[in-house]
Design a protein around this motif. Structure first.
Motif, PDB file in Angstrom:
ATOM      1  N   ASN A 190     -16.878   1.498  14.750  1.00  0.00           N
ATOM      2  CA  ASN A 190     -17.592   1.625  16.024  1.00  0.00           C
ATOM      3  C   ASN A 190     -16.694   1.211  17.179  1.00  0.00           C
ATOM      4  O   ASN A 190     -15.670   0.549  16.976  1.00  0.00           O
ATOM      5  N   SER A 191     -17.106   1.583  18.366  1.00  0.00           N
ATOM      6  CA  SER A 191     -16.365   1.214  19.580  1.00  0.00           C
ATOM      7  C   SER A 191     -14.876   1.506  19.428  1.00  0.00           C
ATOM      8  O   SER A 191     -14.017   0.655  19.701  1.00  0.00           O
ATOM      9  N   LEU A 192     -14.572   2.693  19.002  1.00  0.00           N
ATOM     10  CA  LEU A 192     -13.183   3.051  18.718  1.00  0.00           C
ATOM     11  C   LEU A 192     -12.338   3.063  19.980  1.00  0.00           C
ATOM     12  O   LEU A 192     -12.816   3.399  21.077  1.00  0.00           O
ATOM     13  N   LYS A 193     -11.082   2.690  19.799  1.00  0.00           N
ATOM     14  CA  LYS A 193     -10.123   2.614  20.885  1.00  0.00           C
ATOM     15  C   LYS A 193      -8.937   3.530  20.578  1.00  0.00           C
ATOM     16  O   LYS A 193      -8.663   3.801  19.401  1.00  0.00           O
ATOM     17  N   PRO A 194      -8.230   3.963  21.593  1.00  0.00           N
ATOM     18  CA  PRO A 194      -7.049   4.811  21.334  1.00  0.00           C
ATOM     19  C   PRO A 194      -6.057   4.152  20.379  1.00  0.00           C
ATOM     20  O   PRO A 194      -5.415   4.841  19.582  1.00  0.00           O
ATOM     21  N   GLU A 195      -5.954   2.842  20.431  1.00  0.00           N
ATOM     22  CA  GLU A 195      -5.021   2.142  19.540  1.00  0.00           C
ATOM     23  C   GLU A 195      -5.473   2.127  18.087  1.00  0.00           C
ATOM     24  O   GLU A 195      -4.737   1.678  17.213  1.00  0.00           O
ATOM     25  N   ASP A 196      -6.672   2.620  17.807  1.00  0.00           N
ATOM     26  CA  ASP A 196      -7.122   2.769  16.418  1.00  0.00           C
ATOM     27  C   ASP A 196      -6.603   4.066  15.798  1.00  0.00           C
ATOM     28  O   ASP A 196      -6.790   4.299  14.598  1.00  0.00           O
ATOM     29  N   THR A 197      -5.956   4.903  16.598  1.00  0.00           N
ATOM     30  CA  THR A 197      -5.416   6.154  16.097  1.00  0.00           C
ATOM     31  C   THR A 197      -4.367   5.891  15.022  1.00  0.00           C
ATOM     32  O   THR A 197      -3.407   5.146  15.247  1.00  0.00           O
ATOM     33  N   ALA A 198      -4.572   6.487  13.845  1.00  0.00           N
ATOM     34  CA  ALA A 198      -3.680   6.257  12.712  1.00  0.00           C
ATOM     35  C   ALA A 198      -4.159   7.096  11.535  1.00  0.00           C
ATOM     36  O   ALA A 198      -5.254   7.663  11.555  1.00  0.00           O
ATOM     37  N   VAL A 199      -3.321   7.125  10.503  1.00  0.00           N
ATOM     38  CA  VAL A 199      -3.765   7.622   9.204  1.00  0.00           C
ATOM     39  C   VAL A 199      -4.348   6.422   8.456  1.00  0.00           C
ATOM     40  O   VAL A 199      -3.696   5.378   8.353  1.00  0.00           O
ATOM     41  N   TYR A 200      -5.551   6.589   7.962  1.00  0.00           N
ATOM     42  CA  TYR A 200      -6.245   5.511   7.265  1.00  0.00           C
ATOM     43  C   TYR A 200      -6.214   5.770   5.757  1.00  0.00           C
ATOM     44  O   TYR A 200      -6.512   6.877   5.302  1.00  0.00           O
ATOM     45  N   TYR A 201      -5.853   4.711   5.031  1.00  0.00           N
ATOM     46  CA  TYR A 201      -5.728   4.792   3.579  1.00  0.00           C
ATOM     47  C   TYR A 201      -6.680   3.812   2.909  1.00  0.00           C
ATOM     48  O   TYR A 201      -6.819   2.672   3.363  1.00  0.00           O
ATOM     49  N   CYS A 202      -7.303   4.232   1.828  1.00  0.00           N
ATOM     50  CA  CYS A 202      -7.993   3.265   0.994  1.00  0.00           C
ATOM     51  C   CYS A 202      -7.102   2.944  -0.194  1.00  0.00           C
ATOM     52  O   CYS A 202      -6.247   3.749  -0.583  1.00  0.00           O
ATOM     53  N   ALA A 203      -7.289   1.761  -0.753  1.00  0.00           N
ATOM     54  CA  ALA A 203      -6.437   1.293  -1.828  1.00  0.00           C
ATOM     55  C   ALA A 203      -7.219   0.382  -2.759  1.00  0.00           C
ATOM     56  O   ALA A 203      -8.196  -0.248  -2.341  1.00  0.00           O
ATOM     57  N   ALA A 204      -6.759   0.314  -3.998  1.00  0.00           N
ATOM     58  CA  ALA A 204      -7.409  -0.504  -5.024  1.00  0.00           C
ATOM     59  C   ALA A 204      -6.451  -1.579  -5.518  1.00  0.00           C
ATOM     60  O   ALA A 204      -5.254  -1.327  -5.692  1.00  0.00           O
ATOM     61  N   SER A 205      -7.025  -2.759  -5.780  1.00  0.00           N
ATOM     62  CA  SER A 205      -6.237  -3.901  -6.220  1.00  0.00           C
ATOM     63  C   SER A 205      -6.930  -4.607  -7.375  1.00  0.00           C
ATOM     64  O   SER A 205      -8.147  -4.620  -7.460  1.00  0.00           O
ATOM     65  N   GLY A 206      -6.112  -5.233  -8.226  1.00  0.00           N
ATOM     66  CA  GLY A 206      -6.673  -6.028  -9.304  1.00  0.00           C
ATOM     67  C   GLY A 206      -6.981  -7.453  -8.883  1.00  0.00           C
ATOM     68  O   GLY A 206      -7.413  -8.262  -9.707  1.00  0.00           O
ATOM     69  N   ALA A 207      -6.804  -7.772  -7.615  1.00  0.00           N
ATOM     70  CA  ALA A 207      -7.107  -9.125  -7.131  1.00  0.00           C
ATOM     71  C   ALA A 207      -8.578  -9.426  -7.360  1.00  0.00           C
ATOM     72  O   ALA A 207      -9.436  -8.555  -7.229  1.00  0.00           O
ATOM     73  N   ARG A 208      -8.882 -10.673  -7.661  1.00  0.00           N
ATOM     74  CA  ARG A 208     -10.264 -11.070  -7.947  1.00  0.00           C
ATOM     75  C   ARG A 208     -11.118 -11.080  -6.696  1.00  0.00           C
ATOM     76  O   ARG A 208     -12.324 -10.852  -6.733  1.00  0.00           O
ATOM     77  N   ARG A 209     -10.503 -11.384  -5.585  1.00  0.00           N
ATOM     78  CA  ARG A 209     -11.184 -11.436  -4.315  1.00  0.00           C
ATOM     79  C   ARG A 209     -10.506 -10.417  -3.420  1.00  0.00           C
ATOM     80  O   ARG A 209      -9.545  -9.779  -3.786  1.00  0.00           O
ATOM     81  N   GLY A 210     -10.999 -10.219  -2.238  1.00  0.00           N
ATOM     82  CA  GLY A 210     -10.359  -9.294  -1.318  1.00  0.00           C
ATOM     83  C   GLY A 210      -8.945  -9.739  -1.009  1.00  0.00           C
ATOM     84  O   GLY A 210      -8.591 -10.904  -1.155  1.00  0.00           O
ATOM     85  N   SER A 211      -8.110  -8.810  -0.573  1.00  0.00           N
ATOM     86  CA  SER A 211      -6.727  -9.136  -0.260  1.00  0.00           C
ATOM     87  C   SER A 211      -6.243  -8.309   0.915  1.00  0.00           C
ATOM     88  O   SER A 211      -6.528  -7.106   1.011  1.00  0.00           O
ATOM     89  N   SER A 212      -5.481  -8.947   1.770  1.00  0.00           N
ATOM     90  CA  SER A 212      -4.873  -8.248   2.906  1.00  0.00           C
ATOM     91  C   SER A 212      -3.404  -7.918   2.628  1.00  0.00           C
ATOM     92  O   SER A 212      -2.744  -7.340   3.493  1.00  0.00           O
ATOM     93  N   ASP A 213      -2.918  -8.280   1.454  1.00  0.00           N
ATOM     94  CA  ASP A 213      -1.510  -8.099   1.098  1.00  0.00           C
ATOM     95  C   ASP A 213      -1.322  -6.750   0.421  1.00  0.00           C
ATOM     96  O   ASP A 213      -1.798  -6.543  -0.707  1.00  0.00           O
ATOM     97  N   GLN A 214      -0.600  -5.854   1.057  1.00  0.00           N
ATOM     98  CA  GLN A 214      -0.405  -4.508   0.514  1.00  0.00           C
ATOM     99  C   GLN A 214       0.259  -4.537  -0.860  1.00  0.00           C
ATOM    100  O   GLN A 214       0.029  -3.646  -1.675  1.00  0.00           O
ATOM    101  N   ARG A 215       1.057  -5.573  -1.101  1.00  0.00           N
ATOM    102  CA  ARG A 215       1.786  -5.643  -2.375  1.00  0.00           C
ATOM    103  C   ARG A 215       0.850  -5.842  -3.561  1.00  0.00           C
ATOM    104  O   ARG A 215       1.247  -5.610  -4.707  1.00  0.00           O
ATOM    105  N   GLU A 216      -0.364  -6.242  -3.285  1.00  0.00           N
ATOM    106  CA  GLU A 216      -1.318  -6.474  -4.366  1.00  0.00           C
ATOM    107  C   GLU A 216      -2.117  -5.221  -4.719  1.00  0.00           C
ATOM    108  O   GLU A 216      -2.928  -5.250  -5.636  1.00  0.00           O
ATOM    109  N   TYR A 217      -1.875  -4.138  -4.013  1.00  0.00           N
ATOM    110  CA  TYR A 217      -2.626  -2.904  -4.253  1.00  0.00           C
ATOM    111  C   TYR A 217      -1.783  -1.933  -5.081  1.00  0.00           C
ATOM    112  O   TYR A 217      -0.625  -1.662  -4.751  1.00  0.00           O
ATOM    113  N   HIS A 218      -2.379  -1.414  -6.153  1.00  0.00           N
ATOM    114  CA  HIS A 218      -1.627  -0.573  -7.076  1.00  0.00           C
ATOM    115  C   HIS A 218      -1.951   0.912  -6.952  1.00  0.00           C
ATOM    116  O   HIS A 218      -1.220   1.752  -7.477  1.00  0.00           O
ATOM    117  N   SER A 219      -3.049   1.256  -6.302  1.00  0.00           N
ATOM    118  CA  SER A 219      -3.435   2.661  -6.183  1.00  0.00           C
ATOM    119  C   SER A 219      -3.794   2.956  -4.736  1.00  0.00           C
ATOM    120  O   SER A 219      -4.490   2.155  -4.093  1.00  0.00           O
TER     121      SER A 219
END
Length: 124
Positions: free
Chosen positions: A84-113
């Motif tokens: 919501n309330s999108l801004k021009p700086e939100d312009t990007a390619v958006y990717y979803c990813a999956a991780s085996g981390a037990r909790r959420g993670s912001s570290d891209q290195r923890e995502y395998h797919s």
């Protein structure tokens, strides 16, 4: 690994909204931490939001906090990103990813797919 396919991107005016979806293959979706990342032209890919395997915990980048909401439906093997309330700086390619981390993670290195990405363009 798991196959991921994003959808829902498009062109929207500043202040508008979009809802991204990501469908995952496989029977173990409910065991994965899931995340959304984005990459703007000429910039490095960055973290947007993450959600724990059962959806009880979420975490957001400061730049989207209060505007974006991540959710998941394990029965349908999907995650969503309500933007919501999108801004021009939100312009990007958006990717979803999956991780085996037990909790959420912001570290891209923890995502395998990773999905192939969906383009979001916000005009001013």
């Amino acid at each position: 690994q798991v196959q991921l396919v994003e959808s829902g991107g498009g062109l929207v005016q500043a202040g508008g909204f979009l809802r991204l979806s990501c469908v995952a293959s496989g029977r173990t979706f409910s065991t994965y931490t899931m995340g959304w990342f984005r990459q703007a032209l000429g910039k490095e890919r960055e973290f947007v939001a993450t959600i724990s395997p059962l959806g009880s915990w979420t975490y957001y980048a400061d730049s989207v906090k209060g505007r974006f909401t991540i959710s998941r439906d394990n029965a349908k093997n999907t995650i969503q990103l309500q933007m919501n309330s999108l801004k021009p700086e939100d312009t990007a390619v958006y990717y979803c990813a999956a991780s085996g981390a037990r909790r959420g993670s912001s570290d891209q290195r923890e995502y395998h797919s990773w999905g192939q990405g969906t383009q979001v363009t916000v005009s001013s």
